[in-house]
Motif scaffolding. Structure first.
Motif, PDB file in Angstrom:
ATOM      1  N   SER A  79       0.806  -1.223   0.000  1.00 40.28           N
ATOM      2  CA  SER A  79       0.000   0.000   0.000  1.00 40.28           C
ATOM      3  C   SER A  79       0.841   1.276   0.000  1.00 40.28           C
ATOM      4  O   SER A  79       2.057   1.250   0.224  1.00 40.28           O
ATOM      5  N   ALA A  80       0.155   2.389  -0.203  1.00 37.43           N
ATOM      6  CA  ALA A  80       0.815   3.700  -0.292  1.00 37.43           C
ATOM      7  C   ALA A  80       1.488   4.114   1.008  1.00 37.43           C
ATOM      8  O   ALA A  80       2.355   4.993   1.020  1.00 37.43           O
ATOM      9  N   HIS A  81       1.100   3.483   2.123  1.00 35.84           N
ATOM     10  CA  HIS A  81       1.603   3.913   3.428  1.00 35.84           C
ATOM     11  C   HIS A  81       3.006   3.414   3.719  1.00 35.84           C
ATOM     12  O   HIS A  81       3.649   3.875   4.660  1.00 35.84           O
ATOM     13  N   GLY A  82       3.473   2.453   2.928  1.00 36.90           N
ATOM     14  CA  GLY A  82       4.788   1.874   3.162  1.00 36.90           C
ATOM     15  C   GLY A  82       4.728   0.668   4.074  1.00 36.90           C
ATOM     16  O   GLY A  82       3.765   0.478   4.817  1.00 36.90           O
ATOM     17  N   VAL A  83       5.753  -0.168   4.024  1.00 28.79           N
ATOM     18  CA  VAL A  83       5.778  -1.406   4.804  1.00 28.79           C
ATOM     19  C   VAL A  83       7.137  -1.569   5.481  1.00 28.79           C
ATOM     20  O   VAL A  83       8.140  -1.033   5.017  1.00 28.79           O
ATOM     21  N   PRO A  84       7.184  -2.321   6.588  1.00 20.52           N
ATOM     22  CA  PRO A  84       8.480  -2.666   7.187  1.00 20.52           C
ATOM     23  C   PRO A  84       9.318  -3.496   6.214  1.00 20.52           C
ATOM     24  O   PRO A  84       8.776  -4.151   5.324  1.00 20.52           O
ATOM     25  N   LYS A  85      10.623  -3.488   6.407  1.00 17.61           N
ATOM     26  CA  LYS A  85      11.509  -4.254   5.528  1.00 17.61           C
ATOM     27  C   LYS A  85      11.205  -5.742   5.544  1.00 17.61           C
ATOM     28  O   LYS A  85      11.493  -6.462   4.589  1.00 17.61           O
ATOM     29  N   SER A  86      10.602  -6.212   6.633  1.00 17.23           N
ATOM     30  CA  SER A  86      10.297  -7.642   6.744  1.00 17.23           C
ATOM     31  C   SER A  86       9.272  -8.092   5.705  1.00 17.23           C
ATOM     32  O   SER A  86       9.237  -9.274   5.341  1.00 17.23           O
ATOM     33  N   VAL A  87       8.450  -7.158   5.208  1.00 13.43           N
ATOM     34  CA  VAL A  87       7.389  -7.544   4.273  1.00 13.43           C
ATOM     35  C   VAL A  87       7.958  -7.902   2.892  1.00 13.43           C
ATOM     36  O   VAL A  87       7.690  -8.997   2.381  1.00 13.43           O
TER      37      VAL A  87
END
Length: 319
Positions: A79-87
């Motif tokens: 999504s547009a909100h960004g994700v942790p590197k783990s994703v």
């Protein structure tokens, strides 16, 4: 139904979709066009139920975590909100074909965090606990590297390991004024604190808040079109009240309008959060037009011409 007495409707400009939201939605639509359904999307692509339901109808499947997605060759979008590197790491481990719709202005904050870590700085992140953008930003670095500060009181209580080697970042969708108060406390307590290279609160958030500040003192009440889980929309309601408007309501659709407030008003301000499509603003205008004789006026405080590039894998589909 009330009689059609006159109503001055002041339309804020800019309002509604920003470049990051527009890009994220286009990524889902173009992925569906290029690869066909299903297309999996981790978390709501943007915080707006109307947008999400529209994309579901076209074949997008929304999940909260990757473990809800079966083994598949279908595209997966963040999504547009960004994700942790783990994703993305998990997606790579599962050989998923994934596309990142993170807003480039959120990605900028992620990069800043990594630069600060490189220089050994302790990082303060000003933001709201649990918001996907905050989760994503904090997830760029090892646990304990970034400290979340939500309020002025938090800023007064924060104790770094080394006050001479700290930096701060902010969520992109915060109240400009509230954030300035928190930054003022941090700067007073820690004169050496390193600010963002360029303001983290994004242009769209700032512009929409400035527009509301211009309109709110002129209106008896204000409507913000947006979702309850949209940070930038919630901030617009707060800004309207602080700017002198007696009543401000967040509505997802025209059906949410509290007519006991708005039927009595002679002048109403109308804006929309950065993830709310203009069709929902039109819906609200039409709802007022059925009850009142409208005098529409647009109050513009900024021009926006920002456009973000699409991922390379989708540029041909866009053409």
């Amino acid at each position: 139904m009330t009689d059609r007495k006159p109503l001055k409707l002041l339309l804020c400009s800019p309002r509604g979709f920003c470049a990051g939201v527009d890009r994220a939605i286009r990524i889902v639509e173009l992925t569906l066009k290029r690869f066909g359904p299903p297309v999996y999307v981790r978390h709501e692509i943007v915080h707006n139920r109307f947008v999400v339901e529209n994309l579901k109808a076209k074949g997008a499947v929304f999940v909260e975590e990757l473990d809800q997605i079966p083994d598949t060759q279908a595209p997966v979008i963040f999504s547009a909100h960004g994700v942790p590197k783990s994703v993305p790491a998990e997606a790579s481990d599962r050989n998923m074909f994934f596309l990142d719709a993170t807003c480039p202005l959120v990605s900028k904050v992620h990069k800043e965090a990594m630069v600060h870590e490189k220089y050994g700085r302790e990082i303060v992140l000003i933001g709201h606990a649990g918001h996907p953008e905050v989760v994503g930003t904090m997830g760029q670095l090892p646990p304990g590297t970034i400290h979340l500060v939500e309020t002025v009181a938090d800023a007064e209580a924060f104790t770094p390991n080394n006050p001479e080697n700290i930096a701060y970042l902010t969520q992109t969708t915060l109240s400009v004024d509230d954030t300035a108060e928190i930054v003022a406390v941090l700067s007073r307590r820690f004169p050496a604190i390193a600010p963002p290279h360029k303001e983290d609160i994004c242009y769209a958030t700032t512009n929409r808040q400035e527009s509301v500040k211009a309109v709110a003192p002129l209106a008896d009440a204000m409507i913000v079109v947006g979702a309850p889980n949209s940070s930038n929309s919630q901030r617009l309601v707060e800004v309207a009240l602080k700017a002198g408007c007696k009543h401000a309501q967040l509505v997802q659709r025209a059906s949410d309008i509290d007519w006991s407030i708005f039927d009595a008003a002679d002048t109403i301000g109308l804006t929309a959060g950065a993830s709310a499509p203009e069709v929902l603003v039109d819906e609200v205008i039409n709802a007022f037009g059925e009850r009142r004789k409208l005098d529409l006026e647009t109050i513009s405080t900024a021009d926006e011409d920002v456009i973000f590039n699409l991922p390379r894998a989708l540029r041909e589909a866009a053409e």
